[in-house]
Motif scaffolding. Structure first.
Motif, mmCIF file in Angstrom:
data_model
loop_
_atom_site.group_PDB
_atom_site.id
_atom_site.type_symbol
_atom_site.label_atom_id
_atom_site.label_comp_id
_atom_site.label_asym_id
_atom_site.label_seq_id
_atom_site.Cartn_x
_atom_site.Cartn_y
_atom_site.Cartn_z
ATOM 1 N N PHE B 161 0.841 -1.200 0.000
ATOM 2 C CA PHE B 161 0.000 0.000 0.000
ATOM 3 C C PHE B 161 0.879 1.255 0.000
ATOM 4 N N GLY B 162 1.872 1.267 0.905
ATOM 5 C CA GLY B 162 2.798 2.400 0.951
ATOM 6 C C GLY B 162 3.498 2.585 -0.375
ATOM 7 N N TYR B 163 3.913 1.471 -0.980
ATOM 8 C CA TYR B 163 4.625 1.557 -2.258
ATOM 9 C C TYR B 163 3.713 2.129 -3.342
ATOM 10 N N VAL B 165 1.101 4.067 -3.045
ATOM 11 C CA VAL B 165 0.853 5.501 -2.827
ATOM 12 C C VAL B 165 2.052 6.309 -3.306
ATOM 13 N N GLN B 166 3.239 5.915 -2.815
ATOM 14 C CA GLN B 166 4.444 6.693 -3.113
ATOM 15 C C GLN B 166 4.718 6.696 -4.611
ATOM 16 N N ILE B 169 1.130 7.928 -7.016
ATOM 17 C CA ILE B 169 0.767 9.347 -6.911
ATOM 18 C C ILE B 169 1.931 10.194 -7.411
ATOM 19 N N GLY B 170 3.171 9.723 -7.176
ATOM 20 C CA GLY B 170 4.332 10.426 -7.727
ATOM 21 C C GLY B 170 4.230 10.533 -9.239
ATOM 22 N N PHE B 173 1.621 13.114 -10.180
ATOM 23 C CA PHE B 173 2.109 14.497 -10.049
ATOM 24 C C PHE B 173 3.062 14.844 -11.186
#
Lengths: 226, 322
Positions: B161-163, B165-166, B169-170, B173
């Motif tokens: 999940f953390g991966y 998101v990082q 979403i990166g 952007f």
């Protein structure tokens, strides 16, 4: 006078003068922030490393937030300045002089990715050098400026000389030019100081070192010394 | 009036303004607007009378500080987030639907073209991915795996999940920021992601891993792929302002478009967080039968389509001038 100030008209009918900051102070502030972000991540990594896989997941979330939203947090809640900017004496404002808002801060910080291209802020540097207010691409889109904080704009000490009144009244721009000369004269070679001072012989009625001393004296008088 | 006399008469007013800025007492804070307007008048006088620069600078500094204090952005109103999600965000996407479809065409067009090409001519996958990447993707979607979508069976769901998101979403952007290159950066990122995903899809379908692959991507894809297209669309809004500013200057067009564009990015980032949740805790699970995943995916895609087509319409109609 050739300078980089930015005037903002207020509803009260006066123009505020803001002084945008150039590439070097902004790069310094960025490096300080980069260092601080590194420290935050290292500390966080050692603190949540004990949590195993959940810890790595948390770390990746933190990495994401620090990478993109560290400046937004400080700019919106911390008076327009990240710790790096605060230590250099800079702050982010909207072009109309108001404190930077959330939308503008997010825009300028997400578009940092475009400023970074093609290498080490290449586009950002070109944009800052070509824009009259030192705006990088993110600033142009967000409508923001990075300016020196008012506290940092206090005038520097003038070199010693007996204060004396100019023989005739001077306009504000002329007064500022004299003071700027006095502030910077010590960084010029003596011969250059004399050369510049002698341009104003009608004002000083002197040549050589005496002209420099008299100009400095007038600058001190204009700066308020009596 | 001499500068000294001016200073002597008004210095007390200015220290009172400094006190009001520090807001030592409520009475000081209440005095701020009046003190500020007075300082504005003094600044104008000092400039007009060519008083010494030190005095003018001091007043300018004081007025800038007070202006900064007085003209702060109001804090967001209660319910702003709900209003944005239920109404403004989908309405904003509908208002710029042309750019949404352009971004979607870029992404899904590249996806479909390369997927069909690879399905028809399997060796074409190596024109997009190198051999080690192909092996890695095969390993990720091998039906014998317990966890899908990553090469590490032991990696926890929360880590993934953390991966997601990082990483995702990166990318979102960056797709947005690519709009500053006249929109070309956004288009390139959309095409590149469409090509990569399409090549993987075509290849894995061809080698018989279609159930694991499609059942994995179909659920969170409803949020993730839509969000990537939205990020591209926001980038294209910036790009259009730069390339075709219309009657405005490029700078003015860019500033005007950046505000709605970043609101679309807020929505896209939220969708990507949702996608990461689904991807980490639902899509990757081998315990759920593919048929159920397909059914849930159909629901999610339907919900996303319904949301962007219908949400906020009644409020828009009520607000519209008659």
């Amino acid at each position: 006078m050739l300078d980089s100030t930015h005037s903002v008209a207020t509803p009260e009918g006066v123009d505020l003068t803001l002084v945008p900051a150039g590439v070097l102070p902004r790069a310094t502030a960025f490096l300080i922030d980069l260092l601080l972000r590194g420290v935050i991540l290292v500390v966080a990594a050692s603190a949540i490393g004990v949590l195993g896989h959940v810890g790595i997941g948390l770390f990746l979330l933190l990495l994401f937030l620090v990478e993109w939203f560290y400046p937004v947090l400080f700019e919106v809640l911390g008076g327009g300045a990240t710790p790096g900017k605060r230590s250099v004496g800079l702050q982010v404002v909207e072009v109309d002089g108001r404190p930077v808002g959330l939308a503008a801060s997010v825009i300028r910080n997400l578009l940092r990715a475009a400023d970074f291209l093609p290498l080490l802020f290449g586009l950002g540097l070109v944009s800052m050098l070509f824009s009259p207010r030192f705006q990088r691409l993110g600033d142009l889109a967000a409508g923001t400026l990075v300016v020196w904080t008012p506290e940092r704009l206090r005038t520097v000490d003038l070199p010693p000389a007996p204060a004396q009144a100019p023989p005739s009244p001077l306009r504000l721009a002329e007064q500022k030019a004299l003071i700027a000369f006095a502030e910077r004269s010590q960084r010029l070679a003596p011969a250059r100081q004399v050369e510049l001072a002698e341009l104003l012989e009608p004002l000083t009625l002197a040549r050589g070192d005496l002209a420099v001393t008299r100009l400095r004296g007038m600058a001190r008088w204009l700066a308020g010394e009596r | 009036m001499s500068p000294q006399e001016f200073l002597r008469r008004h210095e007390a007013d200015w220290t009172a303004l400094e006190r009001a800025l520090a807001a030592a007492t409520p009475a000081d804070a209440q005095a701020l607007p009046a003190r500020y307007r007075q300082a504005c008048q003094h600044l104008a006088l000092a400039r007009e009378r060519h008083y010494p620069p030190a005095l003018v600078d001091r007043l300018n500094r004081l007025v800038v500080q007070a202006h900064h204090h007085l003209y702060r952005m109001p804090p967001p109103r209660a319910g702003a987030v709900a209003r944005f999600l239920l109404r403004d965000f989908p309405a904003l996407v509908r208002a710029h639907a042309g750019l949404f479809w352009l971004a979607a065409l870029c992404f899904y067009g590249a996806f479909a073209a390369i997927a069909l090409a690879v399905w028809w001519q399997p060796s074409l996958v190596y024109s997009v991915l190198d051999a080690s990447q192909v092996r890695e993707f095969e390993a990720m979607y091998d039906p014998a795996r317990r966890h899908l979508g990553s090469t590490r069976d032991d990696a926890g769901d929360f880590l993934m999940f953390g991966y997601y998101v990082q990483h995702n979403i990166g990318i979102g952007f960056q797709t947005f920021a690519g709009g500053m290159l006249g929109g070309i950066g956004s288009l390139v990122i959309l095409l590149f992601n469409g090509l990569t995903l399409g090549a993987v899809a075509g290849h894995l379908t061809r080698v018989g891993f279609h159930d694991t692959f499609w059942s994995f991507v179909c659920g969170h894809g409803a949020f993730e792929l839509t969000a990537i297209v939205l990020a591209g669309m926001a980038g294209l809004m910036l790009g259009r302002a730069l390339v075709a500013p219309g009657r405005l200057t490029r700078g003015e067009a860019l500033r005007q478009q950046a505000r709605p564009a970043v609101r679309i990015i807020y929505g896209a980032a939220l969708l990507l967080v949702l996608a990461a949740l689904v991807e980490a805790f639902w899509s990757s699970s081998q315990a759920v039968p593919p048929a159920l995943k397909y059914a849930v995916a159909a629901l999610l895609w339907g919900a996303v389509a319904l949301y962007f087509l219908r949400a906020g319409r009644s409020a828009e109609a009520a607000d519209a001038p008659r």
